[in-house]
Design a protein around this motif. Structure first.
Motif, PDB file in Angstrom:
ATOM      1  N   UNK A  42       0.994  -0.788   0.327  1.00  0.00           N
ATOM      2  CA  UNK A  42       0.320   0.112   0.229  1.00  0.00           C
ATOM      3  C   UNK A  42       0.537   1.222   0.561  1.00  0.00           C
ATOM      4  N   UNK A  43       0.426   2.401  -0.712  1.00  0.00           N
ATOM      5  CA  UNK A  43       1.634   3.336  -0.863  1.00  0.00           C
ATOM      6  C   UNK A  43       3.136   3.394  -1.421  1.00  0.00           C
ATOM      7  N   UNK A  44       3.382   2.382  -1.874  1.00  0.00           N
ATOM      8  CA  UNK A  44       4.467   2.148  -2.095  1.00  0.00           C
ATOM      9  C   UNK A  44       5.472   3.010  -3.240  1.00  0.00           C
ATOM     10  N   UNK A  45       6.743   3.294  -2.234  1.00  0.00           N
ATOM     11  CA  UNK A  45       7.624   4.606  -3.125  1.00  0.00           C
ATOM     12  C   UNK A  45       8.704   4.244  -2.415  1.00  0.00           C
ATOM     13  N   UNK A  46       8.750   4.737  -4.209  1.00  0.00           N
ATOM     14  CA  UNK A  46      10.905   4.195  -4.466  1.00  0.00           C
ATOM     15  C   UNK A  46      11.339   5.254  -3.164  1.00  0.00           C
ATOM     16  N   UNK A  71      13.509   2.823   6.419  1.00  0.00           N
ATOM     17  CA  UNK A  71      12.089   2.024   6.589  1.00  0.00           C
ATOM     18  C   UNK A  71      11.249   1.990   7.569  1.00  0.00           C
ATOM     19  N   UNK A  72      10.305   1.704   7.547  1.00  0.00           N
ATOM     20  CA  UNK A  72       9.479   1.614   8.469  1.00  0.00           C
ATOM     21  C   UNK A  72       9.810  -0.264   9.485  1.00  0.00           C
ATOM     22  N   UNK A  73       9.219  -0.387  10.464  1.00  0.00           N
ATOM     23  CA  UNK A  73       9.766  -1.776  10.908  1.00  0.00           C
ATOM     24  C   UNK A  73       8.638  -2.550  10.427  1.00  0.00           C
ATOM     25  N   UNK A  74      10.194  -4.034  10.212  1.00  0.00           N
ATOM     26  CA  UNK A  74       9.441  -4.911   8.979  1.00  0.00           C
ATOM     27  C   UNK A  74       8.054  -6.065   9.414  1.00  0.00           C
ATOM     28  N   UNK A  75       7.874  -5.248  10.559  1.00  0.00           N
ATOM     29  CA  UNK A  75       6.048  -5.920  10.967  1.00  0.00           C
ATOM     30  C   UNK A  75       5.062  -4.895  10.544  1.00  0.00           C
ATOM     31  N   UNK A  76       4.639  -3.881   9.612  1.00  0.00           N
ATOM     32  CA  UNK A  76       4.273  -2.938   9.269  1.00  0.00           C
ATOM     33  C   UNK A  76       4.890  -3.117   7.270  1.00  0.00           C
ATOM     34  N   UNK A 109       9.346   0.868  -1.102  1.00  0.00           N
ATOM     35  CA  UNK A 109       8.580   0.832   0.248  1.00  0.00           C
ATOM     36  C   UNK A 109       7.385   0.624   0.676  1.00  0.00           C
ATOM     37  N   UNK A 110       6.770  -0.380   1.051  1.00  0.00           N
ATOM     38  CA  UNK A 110       5.350   0.148   1.478  1.00  0.00           C
ATOM     39  C   UNK A 110       4.800  -0.520   2.261  1.00  0.00           C
ATOM     40  N   UNK A 111       3.423  -0.217   2.855  1.00  0.00           N
ATOM     41  CA  UNK A 111       2.534  -0.721   3.817  1.00  0.00           C
ATOM     42  C   UNK A 111       2.214  -2.165   3.406  1.00  0.00           C
ATOM     43  N   UNK A 112       2.901  -2.672   4.792  1.00  0.00           N
ATOM     44  CA  UNK A 112       1.933  -4.251   4.541  1.00  0.00           C
ATOM     45  C   UNK A 112       0.641  -4.676   4.014  1.00  0.00           C
ATOM     46  N   UNK A 113      -0.200  -5.086   3.102  1.00  0.00           N
ATOM     47  CA  UNK A 113      -1.878  -5.315   3.615  1.00  0.00           C
ATOM     48  C   UNK A 113      -2.606  -5.508   4.520  1.00  0.00           C
ATOM     49  N   UNK A 114      -1.117  -6.784   5.294  1.00  0.00           N
ATOM     50  CA  UNK A 114      -2.257  -7.268   6.875  1.00  0.00           C
ATOM     51  C   UNK A 114      -1.932  -6.499   7.575  1.00  0.00           C
ATOM     52  N   UNK A 115      -1.145  -4.577   7.351  1.00  0.00           N
ATOM     53  CA  UNK A 115      -1.105  -3.743   8.745  1.00  0.00           C
ATOM     54  C   UNK A 115      -1.978  -2.193   8.786  1.00  0.00           C
TER      55      UNK A 115
END
Length: 126
Positions: free
Chosen positions: A40-44, A64-69, A89-95
């Protein structure tokens, strides 16, 4: 996307007991971001460094942000003389909807090559 926060603290008072607090010893290995599509909202993001894990696997260092998110989506182009890498890098869908810490951390992204690295240059894909 990822915000850096700084923490302020005070130095220990003279004579205060800090025996329960220990500084980390030796270098710590950065967390590996999960690699996948559909972020989600992946950015280079700009990567700073890389290391060879084996003939066909690299680890690329990013902030990047934490690997759990957060996760990463590497894009790789290979030629006879170079390996070019772009990392999103972007937000994981499950996060999504989860409360994620707004911190920037050094992380690594595993990147798989189709051919052995050999003497090829590794550079950013523009």
């Amino acid at each position: 996307m990822v915000a850096a926060l700084s923490a302020c603290g005070s130095a220990a008072e003279p004579g205060s007991d800090t025996s329960g607090v220990r500084a980390p010893t030796g270098p710590t290995r950065p967390d590996a971001l999960p690699t996948r599509s559909g972020l989600i909202d992946a950015q280079v993001v700009q990567w700073r460094d890389w290391r060879s894990v084996d003939d066909r696997t690299l680890e690329v260092t990013v902030t990047a942000g934490p690997a759990d998110c957060y996760g990463a989506e590497p894009e790789v182009t290979e030629s006879e003389t170079a390996v070019r890498i772009r990392i999103r890098v972007g937000l994981l869908p499950e996060a999504a909807g989860k409360e994620c810490l707004a911190i920037a951390k050094e992380s690594v992204v595993p990147v798989q090559l189709t051919s052995a690295l050999g003497n090829r240059k590794v550079e950013p894909l523009s």
